[in-house]
Motif scaffolding. Structure first.
Motif, PDB file in Angstrom:
ATOM      1  N   PHE A 101       2.995 -65.736  -7.466  1.00 51.74           N
ATOM      2  CA  PHE A 101       3.396 -65.699  -6.061  1.00 51.74           C
ATOM      3  C   PHE A 101       3.399 -64.244  -5.591  1.00 51.74           C
ATOM      4  CE2 PHE A 101       5.203 -69.421  -8.068  1.00 51.74           C
ATOM      5  CZ  PHE A 101       4.929 -70.435  -7.156  1.00 51.74           C
ATOM      6  N   ARG A 102       2.233 -63.767  -5.191  1.00 48.96           N
ATOM      7  CA  ARG A 102       2.164 -62.350  -4.833  1.00 48.96           C
ATOM      8  C   ARG A 102       2.588 -62.106  -3.386  1.00 48.96           C
ATOM      9  NH1 ARG A 102      -2.338 -59.882  -2.102  1.00 48.96           N
ATOM     10  NH2 ARG A 102      -3.945 -61.390  -1.557  1.00 48.96           N
ATOM     11  N   ILE A 103       3.030 -60.888  -3.125  1.00 50.28           N
ATOM     12  CA  ILE A 103       3.251 -60.441  -1.744  1.00 50.28           C
ATOM     13  C   ILE A 103       1.898 -59.966  -1.246  1.00 50.28           C
ATOM     14  CG2 ILE A 103       4.429 -58.783  -0.250  1.00 50.28           C
ATOM     15  CD1 ILE A 103       6.666 -58.577  -2.375  1.00 50.28           C
ATOM     16  N   ARG A 104       1.469 -60.464  -0.101  1.00 48.99           N
ATOM     17  CA  ARG A 104       0.146 -60.095   0.410  1.00 48.99           C
ATOM     18  C   ARG A 104       0.235 -58.781   1.182  1.00 48.99           C
ATOM     19  NH1 ARG A 104      -1.014 -66.138   2.572  1.00 48.99           N
ATOM     20  NH2 ARG A 104      -1.133 -67.145   0.543  1.00 48.99           N
ATOM     21  N   GLY A 105      -0.014 -57.699   0.458  1.00 50.88           N
ATOM     22  CA  GLY A 105       0.099 -56.358   1.035  1.00 50.88           C
ATOM     23  C   GLY A 105      -0.894 -56.085   2.151  1.00 50.88           C
ATOM     24  N   GLU A 106      -1.941 -56.888   2.197  1.00 43.64           N
ATOM     25  CA  GLU A 106      -2.965 -56.669   3.221  1.00 43.64           C
ATOM     26  C   GLU A 106      -2.572 -57.261   4.575  1.00 43.64           C
ATOM     27  OE1 GLU A 106      -2.998 -58.611   0.660  1.00 43.64           O
ATOM     28  OE2 GLU A 106      -4.214 -60.415   0.880  1.00 43.64           O
ATOM     29  N   ASN A 107      -1.546 -58.101   4.593  1.00 45.00           N
ATOM     30  CA  ASN A 107      -1.118 -58.736   5.852  1.00 45.00           C
ATOM     31  C   ASN A 107      -0.255 -57.789   6.683  1.00 45.00           C
ATOM     32  OD1 ASN A 107      -2.425 -61.015   5.071  1.00 45.00           O
ATOM     33  ND2 ASN A 107      -0.597 -62.253   4.703  1.00 45.00           N
ATOM     34  N   SER A 108      -0.038 -58.147   7.927  1.00 42.47           N
ATOM     35  CA  SER A 108       0.880 -57.360   8.758  1.00 42.47           C
ATOM     36  C   SER A 108       2.264 -57.423   8.104  1.00 42.47           C
ATOM     37  CB  SER A 108       0.910 -57.955  10.170  1.00 42.47           C
ATOM     38  OG  SER A 108       2.232 -58.011  10.628  1.00 42.47           O
ATOM     39  N   PRO A 109       2.923 -56.273   7.906  1.00 41.33           N
ATOM     40  CA  PRO A 109       4.189 -56.259   7.158  1.00 41.33           C
ATOM     41  C   PRO A 109       5.242 -57.215   7.719  1.00 41.33           C
ATOM     42  CG  PRO A 109       3.413 -54.020   7.532  1.00 41.33           C
ATOM     43  CD  PRO A 109       2.475 -54.916   8.264  1.00 41.33           C
ATOM     44  N   ASP A 110       5.366 -57.295   9.047  1.00 41.06           N
ATOM     45  CA  ASP A 110       6.406 -58.170   9.610  1.00 41.06           C
ATOM     46  C   ASP A 110       6.100 -59.638   9.345  1.00 41.06           C
ATOM     47  OD1 ASP A 110       8.066 -56.202  10.636  1.00 41.06           O
ATOM     48  OD2 ASP A 110       6.726 -55.934  12.351  1.00 41.06           O
ATOM     49  N   VAL A 111       4.836 -59.986   9.513  1.00 39.31           N
ATOM     50  CA  VAL A 111       4.435 -61.387   9.302  1.00 39.31           C
ATOM     51  C   VAL A 111       4.591 -61.751   7.825  1.00 39.31           C
ATOM     52  CG1 VAL A 111       2.451 -62.967   9.393  1.00 39.31           C
ATOM     53  CG2 VAL A 111       2.826 -61.341  11.262  1.00 39.31           C
ATOM     54  N   GLU A 112       4.175 -60.842   6.939  1.00 38.26           N
ATOM     55  CA  GLU A 112       4.221 -61.117   5.501  1.00 38.26           C
ATOM     56  C   GLU A 112       5.671 -61.194   4.997  1.00 38.26           C
ATOM     57  OE1 GLU A 112       2.237 -62.303   3.570  1.00 38.26           O
ATOM     58  OE2 GLU A 112       2.970 -61.874   1.568  1.00 38.26           O
ATOM     59  N   THR A 113       6.523 -60.376   5.571  1.00 41.42           N
ATOM     60  CA  THR A 113       7.936 -60.406   5.185  1.00 41.42           C
ATOM     61  C   THR A 113       8.520 -61.786   5.466  1.00 41.42           C
ATOM     62  OG1 THR A 113       8.228 -58.057   5.517  1.00 41.42           O
ATOM     63  CG2 THR A 113      10.191 -59.385   5.750  1.00 41.42           C
ATOM     64  N   LYS A 114       8.204 -62.304   6.632  1.00 41.96           N
ATOM     65  CA  LYS A 114       8.725 -63.643   6.992  1.00 41.96           C
ATOM     66  C   LYS A 114       8.114 -64.714   6.090  1.00 41.96           C
ATOM     67  CE  LYS A 114      10.015 -62.816  11.751  1.00 41.96           C
ATOM     68  NZ  LYS A 114       9.200 -61.717  12.299  1.00 41.96           N
ATOM     69  N   ARG A 115       6.805 -64.583   5.815  1.00 38.02           N
ATOM     70  CA  ARG A 115       6.150 -65.576   4.959  1.00 38.02           C
ATOM     71  C   ARG A 115       6.779 -65.566   3.559  1.00 38.02           C
ATOM     72  NH1 ARG A 115       2.520 -66.511   0.915  1.00 38.02           N
ATOM     73  NH2 ARG A 115       2.511 -64.301   0.410  1.00 38.02           N
ATOM     74  N   TYR A 116       6.990 -64.358   3.007  1.00 42.85           N
ATOM     75  CA  TYR A 116       7.508 -64.281   1.629  1.00 42.85           C
ATOM     76  C   TYR A 116       8.958 -64.778   1.577  1.00 42.85           C
ATOM     77  CZ  TYR A 116       6.941 -62.751  -3.193  1.00 42.85           C
ATOM     78  OH  TYR A 116       6.788 -62.732  -4.564  1.00 42.85           O
ATOM     79  N   GLN A 117       9.698 -64.468   2.636  1.00 48.01           N
ATOM     80  CA  GLN A 117      11.078 -64.929   2.712  1.00 48.01           C
ATOM     81  C   GLN A 117      11.109 -66.462   2.653  1.00 48.01           C
ATOM     82  OE1 GLN A 117      13.818 -62.237   4.941  1.00 48.01           O
ATOM     83  NE2 GLN A 117      13.811 -63.958   6.351  1.00 48.01           N
ATOM     84  N   GLN A 118      10.227 -67.072   3.426  1.00 47.13           N
ATOM     85  CA  GLN A 118      10.140 -68.533   3.467  1.00 47.13           C
ATOM     86  C   GLN A 118       9.691 -69.078   2.112  1.00 47.13           C
ATOM     87  OE1 GLN A 118      11.056 -70.484   6.238  1.00 47.13           O
ATOM     88  NE2 GLN A 118      10.974 -72.005   4.572  1.00 47.13           N
ATOM     89  N   LEU A 119       8.716 -68.392   1.510  1.00 40.70           N
ATOM     90  CA  LEU A 119       8.203 -68.828   0.210  1.00 40.70           C
ATOM     91  C   LEU A 119       9.336 -68.811  -0.841  1.00 40.70           C
ATOM     92  CD1 LEU A 119       4.861 -67.815  -1.369  1.00 40.70           C
ATOM     93  CD2 LEU A 119       6.910 -67.394  -2.684  1.00 40.70           C
TER      94      LEU A 119
END
Ligand code: 6PG
Length: 239
Positions: A101-119
């Motif tokens: 379950f990687r953090i997608r560093g290539e995504n927009s930081p705000d969007v990815e933060t929310k996605r990872y939080q949900q994950l």
């Protein structure tokens, strides 16, 4: 409890042994073992040992790998924590892809933060409203930072969020990090710290010297019940 070893390799081997034992004890209960890994340079040796000496003994099918933090770069960038872990560990062991379950560093930081939080919310048990890992592996920078919680962003230690956007104080590089609120829910926290350059800050933290509260790592290390320090003799030379 602190454990001190002669060399960085001995230190890494001891941490690999704990990971093996912890994963095995979850298998015995037919449960997954959820671990959050740090990046930086220190864990490289640990990952290399896990991929060689421990490749056959760790029950990879039950190990689920998450990240403590990620630099906001693509997975193929040399700065990527996922990239480093993949190269030194994941590509070499029989871990199912669906357990990564990687953090997608290539995504927009705000969007990815929310996605990872949900994950994390979907994939992990919860404790006090935050996701709970079985084991969080942390490192410490020369400036006393841990995860991507730097001394100028102490609010990330007691954040209402489980994951947050951070920024490296010198390079300005954006990072995505677990907050202190998430880290401290873990069943077990291990700091793997090696090398002379960490010795001074480590002494200040362990002895609770003046200004120790300004080091993010202090706020986790002081919780001695949950936290184990794995140090080589150089990092431990002043304690
Ligand atoms: C990162 C980290 C960070 C690291 C420390 C220690 O992405 O850089 O996860 O918190 O653990 O900076 O880094 P070194 O092992 O390189 O000293």
């Amino acid at each position: 409890m602190n454990y001190i070893f002669e060399t960085p390799i001995d230190t890494a081997r001891a941490v690999a042994t704990i990971i093996l034992q912890s994963a095995k004890s979850k298998v015995e209960l037919s449960l997954p073992f959820n671990i959050a890994l740090s990046g930086g340079s220190t864990p490289k040796q640990l990952f290399t040992i896990m991929a060689s000496e421990f490749s056959d003994s760790i029950p990879w099918h039950c190990v689920r790998v998450f990240w403590v933090d990620e630099r906001c770069v693509s997975a193929t960038d040399t700065e990527s924590n996922y990239g480093m872990t993949y190269e030194n560990l994941l590509v070499k062991v029989p871990i199912p892809k669906s357990n990564i379950f990687r953090i997608r560093g290539e995504n927009s930081p705000d969007v990815e933060t929310k996605r990872y939080q949900q994950l994390l919310e979907n994939e992990l048990p919860s404790s006090n409203g935050f996701p709970q890992f079985d084991l969080v592996l942390l490192g410490m920078g020369d400036d006393g930072h841990t995860a991507s919680i730097f001394p100028n962003q102490m609010s990330l230690i007691q954040s209402k969020q489980s994951v947050a956007v951070a920024e490296h104080p010198i390079s300005g590089q954006k990072r995505i990090t677990l907050t202190g609120s998430t880290i401290e829910q873990a069943n077990h926290i291990i700091f793997l710290i090696t090398g002379n350059s960490k010795a001074n800050v480590l002494r200040e933290i362990i002895h609770g010297e003046l200004n120790c509260e300004n080091y993010p790592a202090y706020h986790f290390i002081k919780n001695t019940k949950l936290v184990n320090l794995y140090l080589d003799k150089r990092a431990a030379s002043q304690i």
